[in-house]
Scaffold this motif. Structure first.
Motif: not given
Ligand SMILES: *Cc1c(COP(=O)(O)O)cnc(C)c1O
Length: 237
Positions: A19-30, A212-227
């Motif tokens: 989020c910091r690298a993309a200049g976006r607030p953490r709150g934008e990514v669910e 991380a790439l998705a956040i850079a490209e504007g994701a507002t929700r990421i779907r994380v299992g394995t991690a």
């Protein structure tokens, strides 16, 4: 500290730095925790650590966990993220708090009917296929069916259109993954302009290997299992 807590701490750090690298607030990514193949106990533990949104890819599997999840029913949500056959639409509308893998007009109509019957307004995401892999579900962005679905959705009043979902090609080079995420965002901008009655706020893209790439490209929700939960056995995508 449990394994889950350690995984979450590490993940949160990585999401924060993306989020910091993309200049976006953490709150934008669910963060959606993808719990497929893991037992209800793992979901309960994740909920106790503060996770509130879960993703499951099979109706049957989630149905078998649902009773054990009753204690967290009011404080968490679970969305379907896997392909849904129309004949399971009624069960899915009953069980899930949202369907993020809407991929046909027929399915939309079935879900709408089922949601109406249970007096529910069901949030949905349209799944877009932006990868050449045969196995990937979702609607081709230029397809007639995609156009028809977007035309039809405003009339399906028991569905609440919230946005778009995509899955990047498996193991593709970074540039290709990025292009895929970018096309979802630019597609969204185009469709949102053409369909002012529909809501396109949610862009669900990015998984353990590429969030991380998705956040850079504007994701507002990421779907994380394995991690979060660890490796799935047997391996299931
Ligand atoms: C399994 C799955 C995920 C999570 O994948 P990980 O690589 O384990 O993070 C995300 N989205 C969908 C649609 C999935 O089926």
């Amino acid at each position: 500290m449990t394994g889950l807590q350690a995984n979450l701490d590490k993940l949160e750090e990585a999401i924060g730095s993306a989020c910091r690298a993309a200049g976006r607030p953490r709150g934008e990514v669910e963060l959606m925790a993808v719990s497929k193949t893991f037992p209800a106990q793992a979901i309960l533990e994740a909920a106790s650590l503060g996770l509130t949104l879960f993703g499951e890819n099979r109706v049957q599997e989630y149905a078998s966990k649902a009773a054990a999840l009753e204690p967290i029913r009011a404080t968490t949500k679970c969305h379907l993220i896997g392909h849904l056959q129309s004949n399971k639409a009624a069960r899915a509308a009953e069980l899930f708090d949202g369907v993020d893998s809407l991929d046909s007009v027929r399915l939309a109509e079935r879900l709408n009917e089922a949601a109406a019957k249970s007096g529910k307004c069901l949030p949905v995401l349209v799944e877009v296929k932006l990868s050449p892999e045969e196995t990937k579900a979702g609607l081709e962005p230029q397809s007639g069916e995609m156009a028809q679905l977007l035309e039809r959705l405003p009339g399906l009043t028991s569905l609440h259109m919230r946005g778009l979902m995509t899955i990047a090609p498996w193991g593709a080079p970074e540039a290709q993954t990025r292009t895929c995420f970018r096309s979802l965002r630019t597609g969204r901008d185009r469709w949102a302009a053409a369909h002012p009655r529909l809501n396109f706020d949610v862009l669900s893209m990015g998984m353990s290997g590429d969030f991380a790439l998705a956040i850079a490209e504007g994701a507002t929700r990421i779907r994380v299992g394995t991690a979060i939960f660890g490796k799935r056995t047997p391996e299931q995508r």
